[in-house]
Scaffold this active site. Structure first.
Site, PDB file in Angstrom:
ATOM      1  N   LYS A 165       0.835  -1.199   0.000  1.00  0.00           N
ATOM      2  CA  LYS A 165       0.000   0.000   0.000  1.00  0.00           C
ATOM      3  C   LYS A 165       0.874   1.254   0.000  1.00  0.00           C
ATOM      4  O   LYS A 165       1.784   1.378   0.806  1.00  0.00           O
ATOM      5  CB  LYS A 165      -0.924  -0.030   1.230  1.00  0.00           C
ATOM      6  CG  LYS A 165      -1.707   1.263   1.468  1.00  0.00           C
ATOM      7  CD  LYS A 165      -1.200   1.969   2.701  1.00  0.00           C
ATOM      8  CE  LYS A 165      -1.995   3.233   2.971  1.00  0.00           C
ATOM      9  NZ  LYS A 165      -1.423   4.005   4.107  1.00  0.00           N
ATOM     10  N   ASN A 206      14.896  -8.572   0.266  1.00  0.00           N
ATOM     11  CA  ASN A 206      14.157  -9.805   0.522  1.00  0.00           C
ATOM     12  C   ASN A 206      13.339  -9.660   1.812  1.00  0.00           C
ATOM     13  O   ASN A 206      13.890  -9.359   2.869  1.00  0.00           O
ATOM     14  CB  ASN A 206      15.102 -10.995   0.663  1.00  0.00           C
ATOM     15  CG  ASN A 206      14.334 -12.298   0.783  1.00  0.00           C
ATOM     16  OD1 ASN A 206      13.950 -12.911  -0.205  1.00  0.00           O
ATOM     17  ND2 ASN A 206      14.100 -12.737   2.012  1.00  0.00           N
ATOM     18  N   HIS A 264       5.638 -14.348   0.716  1.00  0.00           N
ATOM     19  CA  HIS A 264       4.349 -14.731   1.278  1.00  0.00           C
ATOM     20  C   HIS A 264       4.107 -14.020   2.608  1.00  0.00           C
ATOM     21  O   HIS A 264       5.024 -13.679   3.342  1.00  0.00           O
ATOM     22  CB  HIS A 264       4.248 -16.246   1.493  1.00  0.00           C
ATOM     23  CG  HIS A 264       5.531 -16.899   1.926  1.00  0.00           C
ATOM     24  ND1 HIS A 264       5.799 -18.216   1.718  1.00  0.00           N
ATOM     25  CD2 HIS A 264       6.626 -16.406   2.543  1.00  0.00           C
ATOM     26  CE1 HIS A 264       6.987 -18.518   2.185  1.00  0.00           C
ATOM     27  NE2 HIS A 264       7.506 -17.437   2.701  1.00  0.00           N
ATOM     28  N   ASN A 308       3.044   0.846  10.088  1.00  0.00           N
ATOM     29  CA  ASN A 308       2.999   2.218   9.582  1.00  0.00           C
ATOM     30  C   ASN A 308       1.971   3.106  10.267  1.00  0.00           C
ATOM     31  O   ASN A 308       1.890   4.299   9.963  1.00  0.00           O
ATOM     32  CB  ASN A 308       2.710   2.201   8.076  1.00  0.00           C
ATOM     33  CG  ASN A 308       1.389   1.509   7.755  1.00  0.00           C
ATOM     34  OD1 ASN A 308       1.016   0.538   8.393  1.00  0.00           O
ATOM     35  ND2 ASN A 308       0.685   1.994   6.751  1.00  0.00           N
ATOM     36  N   ALA A 321      15.387 -12.714  12.204  1.00  0.00           N
ATOM     37  CA  ALA A 321      14.008 -13.180  12.323  1.00  0.00           C
ATOM     38  C   ALA A 321      13.478 -12.954  13.735  1.00  0.00           C
ATOM     39  O   ALA A 321      14.192 -13.090  14.721  1.00  0.00           O
ATOM     40  CB  ALA A 321      13.934 -14.662  11.968  1.00  0.00           C
TER      41      ALA A 321
END
Length: 240
Positions: A128, A154, A140, A163, A200
């Site tokens: 968006k 990536n 994904h 946001n 991660a």
């Protein structure tokens, strides 16, 4: 004349107009695999070599370049698609997609996006009001909102640009070749430098310099040995 008759006439007239639009496009080298659920705006421009599958709807002043594969079940609304793109089960609104982009299935590209050449957006990715640089990938389950993203970035599964704080929107800036690990949250406003690497499971609120690794996790990881057997035995004893 009742409303049912009016609706019937409107549908038949629309089908006649769609037939004319599709026949003209076919003469110009556009292939329709199936017409089931297909709707093409009379203002749309579609160039030769593009293949359109069932359930594809092209609205407004959309412009579609050469040799694309669109659908099945894709909506393109007032958007520009370049050449050699594959857009599968995806909705695109008021955005520009450059060449050699793959999107879908089940992507949502919301208004004011620029998706540059070579980008890959996999299943359940939402973008968006953002720019994605060349060859950036989000395979994904990713949300990229109000962000300026460089090339060759990536995004791992579950990455989110945070946001909105409930009052105002803020932007993320992500440099070239950054690696955004799985299940990370980038709390805007934040800047990730070129070649920045986000481990991660991190939630970040501070800028990451170029070439740096950022890790933000709880330190404690508690292991309780034998817990599963005791839990299951307790459940059996309680008749659960």
């Amino acid at each position: 004349m009742d409303s049912t008759q009016n609706f019937k006439e409107l549908r038949e007239k629309n089908q006649e107009e769609q037939k004319k639009i599709i026949e003209e496009l076919e003469r110009n080298g556009v292939q329709f695999v199936s017409l089931d659920g297909v709707g093409i705006s009379p203002m749309a421009i579609i160039e030769h070599g593009t293949v359109i599958y069932q359930g594809t709807i092209i609205r407004g002043n959309s412009k579609i370049g050469k040799n694309n594969i669109l659908g099945p079940n894709t909506i393109i609304d007032n958007s520009v698609i370049g050449e050699n793109c594959v857009i599968n089960s995806t909705q695109i609104e008021s955005s520009t997609i450059e060449n050699n982009v793959t999107a879908g299935p089940f992507c949502h590209i919301r208004p004011n996006c620029l998706i540059k050449s070579g980008v890959h957006l996999g299943n359940f990715v939402e973008v968006k009001n953002s720019t994605l640089g060349e060859n950036t990938k989000a395979g994904h389950l990713t949300y990229i909102g109000d962000s300026d993203v460089g090339k060759d970035v990536n995004f791992g599964c579950g990455a989110i640009t945070v946001n909105y704080d409930g009052i105002k929107k803020a932007r993320c800036n992500i440099g070239d070749r950054a690696f955004i690990g799985c299940n990370t949250n980038l709390v805007a406003p934040i800047n990730i430098g070129d070649d920045g690497y986000i481990a991660a499971g991190s939630t970040l609120t501070k800028d990451v310099p170029a070439g740096a690794l950022a890790i933000s996790r709880t330190r404690e990881q508690k292991i309780i040995h034998g817990w599963v057997v005791r839990h299951r035995n307790k459940s059996k004893n309680n008749g659960i």
